[in-house]
Write an enzyme that holds these catalytic residues in place. Structure first.
Site, PDB file in Angstrom:
ATOM      1  N   LYS A  14      58.895  83.508  69.272  1.00  0.00           N
ATOM      2  CA  LYS A  14      58.436  84.398  68.207  1.00  0.00           C
ATOM      3  C   LYS A  14      59.497  85.454  67.917  1.00  0.00           C
ATOM      4  O   LYS A  14      60.079  86.037  68.843  1.00  0.00           O
ATOM      5  CB  LYS A  14      57.120  85.061  68.615  1.00  0.00           C
ATOM      6  CG  LYS A  14      56.459  85.887  67.510  1.00  0.00           C
ATOM      7  CD  LYS A  14      55.106  86.445  67.967  1.00  0.00           C
ATOM      8  CE  LYS A  14      54.416  87.238  66.881  1.00  0.00           C
ATOM      9  NZ  LYS A  14      53.114  87.810  67.320  1.00  0.00           N
ATOM     10  N   SER A  67      49.198  87.086  64.362  1.00  0.00           N
ATOM     11  CA  SER A  67      50.465  87.201  63.658  1.00  0.00           C
ATOM     12  C   SER A  67      51.464  86.100  64.004  1.00  0.00           C
ATOM     13  O   SER A  67      52.455  85.907  63.306  1.00  0.00           O
ATOM     14  CB  SER A  67      51.101  88.556  63.982  1.00  0.00           C
ATOM     15  OG  SER A  67      51.377  88.672  65.378  1.00  0.00           O
ATOM     16  N   SER A  96      46.892  87.671  68.567  1.00  0.00           N
ATOM     17  CA  SER A  96      47.971  87.002  67.832  1.00  0.00           C
ATOM     18  C   SER A  96      48.524  85.754  68.503  1.00  0.00           C
ATOM     19  O   SER A  96      49.306  85.025  67.899  1.00  0.00           O
ATOM     20  CB  SER A  96      49.120  87.984  67.569  1.00  0.00           C
ATOM     21  OG  SER A  96      48.717  88.988  66.677  1.00  0.00           O
TER      22      SER A  96
END
Length: 493
Positions: free
Chosen positions: A81, A156, A180
């Protein structure tokens, strides 16, 4: 080659160790899959092909020399990420204000991946500064769900989850502030774990809300997730919130759970995380999962956590308050975007122009909410009250664990919603975190494991498993047992 990229990480690691496949061959296969498919999914923001192949070649060289591999996952590539710093790739956090920025240091988590011999394929798309539930808030465009290109992959960390579902990577890393990791896992039929707060270093994790953020592992199976968890967890002196404690044997727990025996395990169904507002297909899938857990020998009962009803309100005061403080560092003076620095504007004007151009609408919204909640005259009424509710939520969970070992709930109220449906309705978007955010407020651990496809729309549904702080192994035992009993699921592609 298709069979290779569809294999689980544990199998791939064993094949690499046995020299049945090379780390370079596997990494190249993943890079080829990214090149062939990512124009549809937009899971990645940056690809580090040269760096990933170099890391894979180092594993192959060590094997050829008869050296011991640095970890059980050596040579198995991963998607990272874009909120963890990397010296060899940009770290943008999905924001224009950090476009092209390269960190001078690696995050501790990044260093642990490198030390374990895990090639990093690239950095995945995300909601800007991890603020969002759909990956639509990325300044670089949304990620699409491989199960349905017109649906969101969650957020997210939708990029990491989509990369797994699209077989672009067998492993991924996310961060979880209010769900997330778990929420995208639920929407893409992958596995995601939010570890106990303080057990995975936050050094080099660009902060959203420091008391809530936690990096964690993502994969397509519970065992793969456990193996990655073991690599990244552990004390770090560079992180002041890092716990000096022994990490539970999550890999052993996953292997034990795969036997399917849950006799003696007490499971609580959270009363507040089901009922009105939940999609019927999600509830049907959840009830079927609870029945399966009961059939495996678990003792199932309903648990009351009354203050969960106030968790959403508390979370959306605490998080913006921390955001308004953390994002003050983006001042156009030290790094990142700088607008209007032509000698005709004051420092204050440059800062204002840069933030106006560099931050997206959701980030600006949360900064303003947080600044208001922390302002003189409102601090006690909002922020302080929210912290009191946070304490009560943690107390609810502590009391619940007096009578049960783990808690379960749906991971999300609905399946993946259409792109654009909630992006202009902040409240509807915030409500999507309803099931996951209480754990972040308490600092406890949680997992989302696929529980099948909704009969409503054929989209994935996730079962959330929750456990007390430092009892992460319980997640893996129950998750692996359920996964084995559930059987294989169809794939997204």
């Amino acid at each position: 080659m298709t069979d290779l990229i569809r294999s689980d990480a544990a199998t791939l690691a064993a094949k690499i160790a046995a020299k049945e496949v090379s780390a370079t061959e596997l990494t190249q296969a993943c890079l080829d899959q990214i090149e062939a498919t990512d124009d549809r999914y937009h899971a990645f923001l940056h690809i580090g092909a040269h760096e990933a192949l170099s890391a894979a070649a180092a594993v192959d060289t060590a094997l050829a020399a008869g050296e011991r591999l640095p970890s059980a996952l050596a040579g198995v590539p991963l998607a990272l990420k874009d909120v963890f710093t990397t010296v060899d790739m940009p770290t943008t956090c999905g924001s224009k204000i950090l476009e092209g920025w390269r960190s001078p240091y690696d995050a501790t988590l990044t260093l642990r991946l490198r030390a374990a011999g895990i090639p990093i394929l690239g950095k995945t798309n995300m909601d800007e500064f991890a603020m969002g539930s759909s990956t639509e808030n990325s300044a670089y465009g949304p990620t699409r769900n491989p199960w349905n290109l017109d649906r969101v992959p969650g957020g997210s960390g939708g990029g990491s989850a989509a990369a797994l579902a699209a077989y672009q990577a067998p492993l991924a890393i996310g961060s979880d502030t209010g769900g997330s990791i778990r929420q995208p896992a639920a929407l893409t039929a992958t596995v995601g774990v939010k570890p106990t707060y303080g057990t995975v270093s936050r050094y080099g994790l660009v902060a959203c809300a420091s008391s809530l953020d936690q990096g964690g592992p993502c994969a397509r199976t519970v065992l793969d997730t456990a193996m990655l968890h073991q690599v990244i967890a552990g004390h770090d002196a560079k992180d002041s919130t890092s716990l000096e404690t022994e990490i539970p044997d999550v890999v052993g727990a996953a292997k034990a759970g795969a036997s399917g025996d849950l006799r003696g395990v007490r499971i609580g169904v959270v009363k507040q995380l089901r009922g009105d507002g939940y999609q019927p297909g999600v509830l049907a899938s959840f009830e079927a999962a609870v029945a399966q857990l009961t059939a495996l020998g678990a003792e199932v009962s309903e648990v009351d956590c009354p203050h969960f009803d106030h968790a959403l309100a508390a979370y959306y005061l605490i998080l913006p308050s921390e955001v308004s403080s953390n994002l003050a560092r983006f001042d156009a003076m030290r790094y990142g975007l700088r607008i209007g620095d032509d000698g005709t504007h004051s420092a204050e004007e440059v800062m204002a122009m840069t933030r106006a151009a560099g931050f997206g609408p959701e980030v600006k919204r949360r900064i303003m909410i947080g600044a208001y909640a922390l302002s003189a005259g409102y601090y006690d009424a909002y922020y302080n009250q929210a912290q009191k509710v946070r304490t009560l939520i943690a107390r609810d969970l502590d009391e619940a664990y007096q009578s049960v070992d783990v808690l379960v709930s749906p991971a999300t109220p609905t399946t993946a919603f259409p792109l654009g449906e909630k992006v202009d309705d902040p409240l509807a978007m915030y409500l999507f975190d309803l099931c996951t955010l209480p754990l972040n407020l308490a600092g406890h651990c949680g997992m989302s494991v696929p529980s099948g496809l909704s009969p409503d729309d054929g989209l994935p549904v996730g079962l959330q498993i929750m456990a007390p702080a430092l009892a992460d192994d319980r997640l893996y035992r129950v998750g692996a047992a359920y996964e084995a009993a559930r059987g294989p699921l169809p794939s997204a592609i």
